[in-house]
Each structure stands twice: as structure tokens, then as C-alpha cells.
Scaffold this motif. Structure first.
Motif, PDB file in Angstrom:
ATOM      1  N   ALA A  53       1.062  -1.142  -0.025  1.00 51.32           N
ATOM      2  CA  ALA A  53      -0.012   0.099  -0.094  1.00 51.32           C
ATOM      3  C   ALA A  53       0.892   1.270   0.193  1.00 51.32           C
ATOM      4  N   ILE A  54       0.494   2.183  -0.991  1.00 48.91           N
ATOM      5  CA  ILE A  54       1.196   3.429  -1.057  1.00 48.91           C
ATOM      6  C   ILE A  54       0.203   4.546  -0.813  1.00 48.91           C
ATOM      7  N   ALA A  55       0.681   5.463   0.191  1.00 47.74           N
ATOM      8  CA  ALA A  55      -0.282   6.456   0.541  1.00 47.74           C
ATOM      9  C   ALA A  55      -0.287   7.513  -0.722  1.00 47.74           C
ATOM     10  N   ARG A  56      -1.370   8.077  -1.271  1.00 50.23           N
ATOM     11  CA  ARG A  56      -1.492   8.949  -2.255  1.00 50.23           C
ATOM     12  C   ARG A  56      -2.048  10.474  -1.562  1.00 50.23           C
ATOM     13  N   MET A  57      -1.287  11.113  -1.068  1.00 49.24           N
ATOM     14  CA  MET A  57      -1.841  12.557  -0.275  1.00 49.24           C
ATOM     15  C   MET A  57      -2.396  13.209  -1.280  1.00 49.24           C
ATOM     16  N   SER A  58      -3.422  14.292  -0.574  1.00 46.01           N
ATOM     17  CA  SER A  58      -4.202  15.107  -1.452  1.00 46.01           C
ATOM     18  C   SER A  58      -3.511  16.312  -2.263  1.00 46.01           C
ATOM     19  N   TRP A  59      -2.153  16.445  -1.726  1.00 42.18           N
ATOM     20  CA  TRP A  59      -1.611  17.640  -2.549  1.00 42.18           C
ATOM     21  C   TRP A  59      -0.970  17.010  -3.900  1.00 42.18           C
ATOM     22  N   PRO A  60      -0.848  17.950  -5.003  1.00 40.83           N
ATOM     23  CA  PRO A  60      -0.518  17.330  -6.265  1.00 40.83           C
ATOM     24  C   PRO A  60       0.863  16.560  -6.075  1.00 40.83           C
ATOM     25  N   SER A  61       1.870  17.243  -5.852  1.00 42.93           N
ATOM     26  CA  SER A  61       3.412  16.756  -5.716  1.00 42.93           C
ATOM     27  C   SER A  61       3.320  15.128  -5.123  1.00 42.93           C
ATOM     28  N   ALA A  62       2.735  15.064  -3.871  1.00 39.31           N
ATOM     29  CA  ALA A  62       2.662  13.940  -3.298  1.00 39.31           C
ATOM     30  C   ALA A  62       1.773  12.713  -3.954  1.00 39.31           C
ATOM     31  N   ALA A  63       0.702  13.266  -4.484  1.00 37.73           N
ATOM     32  CA  ALA A  63      -0.041  12.432  -5.504  1.00 37.73           C
ATOM     33  C   ALA A  63       0.872  11.703  -6.379  1.00 37.73           C
ATOM     34  N   LEU A  64       1.420  12.581  -7.176  1.00 32.08           N
ATOM     35  CA  LEU A  64       2.340  12.379  -8.502  1.00 32.08           C
ATOM     36  C   LEU A  64       3.477  11.335  -7.967  1.00 32.08           C
ATOM     37  N   LEU A  65       4.013  11.654  -6.923  1.00 32.98           N
ATOM     38  CA  LEU A  65       5.056  10.608  -6.371  1.00 32.98           C
ATOM     39  C   LEU A  65       4.332   9.271  -6.193  1.00 32.98           C
ATOM     40  N   ALA A  66       3.318   9.280  -5.656  1.00 30.92           N
ATOM     41  CA  ALA A  66       2.471   7.878  -5.374  1.00 30.92           C
ATOM     42  C   ALA A  66       2.285   7.128  -6.490  1.00 30.92           C
ATOM     43  N   GLU A  67       1.888   7.689  -7.636  1.00 27.97           N
ATOM     44  CA  GLU A  67       1.482   7.320  -8.719  1.00 27.97           C
ATOM     45  C   GLU A  67       2.897   6.775  -9.658  1.00 27.97           C
ATOM     46  N   ILE A  68       3.827   7.562  -9.470  1.00 22.99           N
ATOM     47  CA  ILE A  68       4.916   7.371 -10.258  1.00 22.99           C
ATOM     48  C   ILE A  68       5.591   5.881  -9.665  1.00 22.99           C
ATOM     49  N   HIS A  69       5.532   6.078  -8.441  1.00 27.77           N
ATOM     50  CA  HIS A  69       6.412   4.889  -7.544  1.00 27.77           C
ATOM     51  C   HIS A  69       5.483   3.587  -7.767  1.00 27.77           C
ATOM     52  N   ALA A  70       4.320   3.744  -7.925  1.00 26.73           N
ATOM     53  CA  ALA A  70       3.354   2.506  -7.881  1.00 26.73           C
ATOM     54  C   ALA A  70       3.638   1.964  -9.616  1.00 26.73           C
TER      55      ALA A  70
END
Length: 342
Positions: A53-70
Motif C-alpha cells: 500500500a502506497i499513500a497518495r496524499m491530497s496535494w499534487p506533488s505527493a499524489a504524483l510521487l505515489a503514482e510514479i512509484h506505483a
């Protein structure tokens, strides 16, 4: 006679066959068992047997990192990934108590010290490494056309000498942040510290929208300006901006800069932020190859600024920008994957 003899021989062979078959089968099974005994055991899955499980935070930079790493972990390590919604304090608390989610790619730990520190002490979480290659997220900037015309202007300490030549001898606008933000007070004191009181027109916009508008309008007019901003941020990639070297961070000087009663402000860089890829402790012990991946995964701030700028284009989505990064920026992420991927 010959035929009766042959018949007797065939009859004897048929009678013996059922007795011989179990023995032959037993030999075959033993041979197969010996063959299997010599084969090496199958390696365990790199990511374990459960979804990561990878947490996708609500702000854009953190969301991008989550999707990239996934995407990278699925493609190069064969991981089964579950991207879940995250929140800074709630995710930190959950990782500290349950070990889930396993990964939070952009954790601003100074802002949740009351949650993060107990989780560290309980050995439930650990930082894998910085989320970004740089630790200074705030600073002063000038447009690229100013930097090009004045290559000697590389740091804030050089502004006092350069400003009189930038606007025909008139004051240069310094666009700060809204007056009720902490950075506004720091900027006021830094202007005094660098001796710029009579050289700049200090502008404190009413809100973030006005701040961006003032900067955008100045750039469209090719106006010589200095402004405060923070990273990661799309604005810094949409236009050509150059950061000014703010010098070293000095804790005592920075404390004075943040005070209304600072009688003699002295220059200091803005306080660095600790922003890390947070992993639950079991990731290090159970799937160390994945922990190693995250230890190498620091992203340059300028790269994230560019991704955020892409996200501002019509029709862009977090997922689409992440997929484009994976498709086009192997020069960055191949170092993260390293040689540990199967």
C-alpha cells in the motif's frame, strides 16, 4: 509346436506385467524426487505475498510521487500495488500503530513531529531517504532575463549592488507573500538584513492568486523584479526563474528573522524542511529490495516543478503525468530501480 510355445511366453509376460508396473512407477517417483531435491527453491516475491500500500496524499506533488512509484514498482519489481488516499497526520499515525500503509512518498515530518517521533521510537517507521534532492524549499528568485543580463547576480548578497542598475535607478519591486503568512515577516527582516530598504518596493499581495498574478504580469512586461516563492511549485517551471543563493542557514539568525522584535536582522537562508519517503519498518526487514529502491528515489525539485506545470495544462491528470514521466524520464528513475530489480 512353435505357436503354443509362443503363446505360453506371451501369457507369462502378461501375467508378470502387473507385478512389474508398481516397481517401475516407484523408481520413477524416486527419480523425480531426487531431481526436485537438487533444484534450488523458488525465490520469494520481491514485494512479498501481499499488496504493497502506497499513500497518495491530497496535494499534487505527493499524489504524483505515489503514482510514479506505483508504476515503477509494478513494472520493474513485479509488485502488486494498492494506492490508497492519505493524509499527513492520519497516515503517519496509522503507520506508527499498524504498519500500514507501507509507503508514504512525501512525508513532511517536521509538521507532524508529535506523531512521527513516537513512531520512530517504537521502531514502527523509518525514513528511507529524502523525497527531493534538495532540502531548501523557500527562497528568493529573479526572472531568467534579469539573470541573463546580470550574470554576476547569483545571490541575495549581490542585490544591493545590482538593484540600482535594474530599473533605471528606480526601486525594483519585491513581491513577497501575503502579510498574514509567516514568510512575510521573514522577508521584511531579510530586506533590512541585506540593506535593501531604499532599493525595493515591498509588495505583500492579499492572497496566493494575487501573488501569482503580480509575478505573471511582471514577466509578461519583462519587468525586473525579485520575488519570494517556495518549491515544489508549477509557477517556477512555467516561467524561466533563477533562485538566488541565500547563503547558509543559521538557526539563531533565522529565529530573529521570524520575530517582530528582531532589532538587528542578519542574513540567513530559510529553514530547511525534512521531507522524506516514510516506510513502515517491516518494509526494511521483509522486502529490503524495495526499501533500497526508495533509498535511491530522491527527485530533483526542478523536475517536480515541471511535472506540476504539466498538470496545469488542460485535460491533464495525475495518472497521465505520472505515466509520461515513466515513459520519458528513464534517465532519472533507472537509478532508483538499480540492479536489484529482477
Amino acid at each position: 509346436m512353435i505357436l503354443p510355445s509362443v503363446g505360453k511366453a506371451l501369457l507369462a509376460l502378461l501375467l508378470l506385467t502387473p507385478l512389474m508396473t508398481p516397481a517401475l512407477a516407484q523408481v520413477t517417483v524416486l527419480d523425480q524426487a531426487q531431481d526436485n531435491a537438487g533444484a534450488p527453491p523458488s525465490p520469494p516475491p520481491v514485494c512479498g505475498t501481499q499488496p504493497l500500500a502506497i499513500a497518495r496524499m491530497s496535494w499534487p506533488s505527493a499524489a504524483l510521487l505515489a503514482e510514479i512509484h506505483a508504476r515503477l514498482l509494478a513494472a520493474h519489481f513485479g509488485c502488486e500495488i494498492k494506492v490508497i488516499p492519505g493524509d499527513l497526520a492520519a497516515t503517519g499515525s496509522s503507520m506508527g500503530s499498524t504498519g500500514q500503509p507501507g509507503v508514504a512518498p512525501e512525508m513532511w515530518i517536521n509538521r507532524i513531529a508529535e506523531v512521527w517521533n513516537p513512531a520512530i521510537e517504537a521502531q514502527m517507521v523509518r525514513p528511507a531517504g529524502p523525497s527531493y534532492a534538495e532540502a531548501n524549499f523557500e527562497g528568493w528568485f529573479i526572472p531568467d532575463y534579469v539573470a541573463g543580463a546580470h550574470p554576476e547576480l547569483t545571490g541575495a548578497a549581490g542585490l544591493a549592488a545590482a538593484l540600482p542598475t535594474l530599473n533605471g535607478g528606480g526601486k525594483v519591486r519585491f513581491v513577497s507573500c501575503p502579510a498574514d503568512w509567516a514568510c512575510a515577516l521573514i522577508n521584511r527582516n531579510l530586506v533590512r538584513a541585506y540593506g535593501l530598504d531604499n532599493l525595493v518596493e515591498l509588495v505583500e499581495p492579499a492572497n496566493r492568486f494575487e501573488m501569482d498574478t503580480l509575478i505573471g504580469e511582471a514577466v509578461s512586461r519583462q519587468e525586473a523584479i525579485v520575488f519570494y516563492y517556495w518549491q515544489p511549485n508549477a509557477v517556477l517551471a512555467q516561467f524561466g526563474f533563477h533562485p538566488l543563493d541565500m547563503g547558509a542557514y543559521d538557526e539563531a539568525k533565522a529565529k530573529c528573522l521570524a520575530s517582530l522584535s528582531c532589532a538587528s536582522p542578519a542574513p540567513s537562508a530559510f529553514a530547511p524542511e525534512t521531507v522524506v519517503v516514510a516506510l513502515s519498518e517491516w518494509v526494511f526487514t521483509d522486502i529490503p529490495a524495495i526499501a533500497g529502491y526508495f533509498q535511491r528515489s530522491a527527485l530533483p525539485l526542478a523536475e517536480m516543478n515541471g511535472l506540476l506545470a504539466q498538470l496545469n495544462t488542460p485535460g491533464a491528470t495525475i495518472e497521465g503525468v505520472a505515466e509520461r514521466f515513466v515513459a520519458e524520464r528513464g534517465d532519472i528513475w533507472r537509478k532508483w530501480v538499480g540492479s536489484e530489480a529482477p
